[in-house]
Write an enzyme that holds these catalytic residues in place. Sequence first.
Site, PDB file in Angstrom:
ATOM      1  CB  CYS B  87      -0.965  -0.038   1.173  1.00 45.02           C
ATOM      2  SG  CYS B  87      -2.334   1.133   1.006  1.00 45.02           S
ATOM      3  CG  HIS B 194      -3.281  -3.696   3.287  1.00 45.70           C
ATOM      4  ND1 HIS B 194      -2.383  -2.935   4.002  1.00 45.70           N
ATOM      5  CD2 HIS B 194      -3.971  -2.820   2.519  1.00 45.70           C
ATOM      6  CE1 HIS B 194      -2.529  -1.659   3.691  1.00 45.70           C
ATOM      7  NE2 HIS B 194      -3.490  -1.563   2.790  1.00 45.70           N
ATOM      8  CD  GLU B 196      -0.509  -5.316   5.994  1.00 50.79           C
ATOM      9  OE1 GLU B 196      -0.492  -5.918   4.907  1.00 50.79           O
ATOM     10  OE2 GLU B 196      -0.754  -4.098   6.088  1.00 50.79           O
TER      11      GLU B 196
END
Lengths: 83, 226
Positions: B87, B194, B196
């Site tokens: 990002c 994302h 994560e």
Amino acid sequence: MKVTVTVRPRAGILDPQGEAVRRSLQGLGYAASDVRAGKVFDLDLDVADAREAMKVAGRIAEQVLSNPLIEEFDVAVQESVAV
Amino acid sequence: MSVRVAVLAFPGSCDDRDALRAVGLMGAEPVRVWHADPELGGAAAVIVPGGFSYGDYLRPGALAALSPAMGAVREHAAAGGPVLGICNGFQVLTEAGLLPGVLRPNAHLQFRFQDVALRVQRESAWLPGMVAGDTLDIPVKHHDGCYFVTPGQLEELDAAGQVLLRYVRNPNGSVESIACITNAAGNVAGLMPHPEHAVDPLLGSDDGRILLQGLLDQAVAVEAVA
């Protein structure tokens, strides 16, 4: 030495911000067929003369203030000191 | 010995904690590196996380790209070390010149916060176990995720196999639905989704682990050579 750097989207690059402004202007009845949104930076540089100011501001504009892939810039010296 | 992974933190980063936690869940050793720190704490891999570094002033990622920590990331990348930008981290890596192209405001000027399906374009060290045509489900949340390269650069990226993932449904106007690219050497990768945030099936998907595993595998491979 006061220098103004103007950064704007390159021709042909989609500028969604300018496009949104254009649509709003048309909504108000203005005959705006195109709007491009950019940025203006006023710099005060501690350099000897206008030539040096143009050179340094050009480097700053290329290295930091603009992304050459999508933007172009102009540099203009706002005041020159008589030697 | 577990792999040490540096997670950068800039003023305005907000996904650094999730990245640190995800690295820990993967069995690696996370280390937080502050933007003013010119060293990576002996890390073998780097994550440049999401957020709004320096308030997205000037252009997203532009000021973070000039930070001392990014100087250390440049050296790490030049030595072949793996770097993953997520990002805002993707934006930072493009602004730093470590990845080609640039991220622009979403074409529709709207924030997007949703799960997206990503199509694997080819086998890669970044996507262990994946083959072309597989899909990953990973969330996006961004306003400036519209990937842009010039037509000439696009041809080069395609020819060199630098496009790893494409959106199944383009959420932001990215050119040719490109979602994830690498540098020419292949050791630096960036994407707007994302990974994560997708490390536990409880939260809908753990496909993010695949990219994180790719990062760790490459760190191990680089250390084995060194």
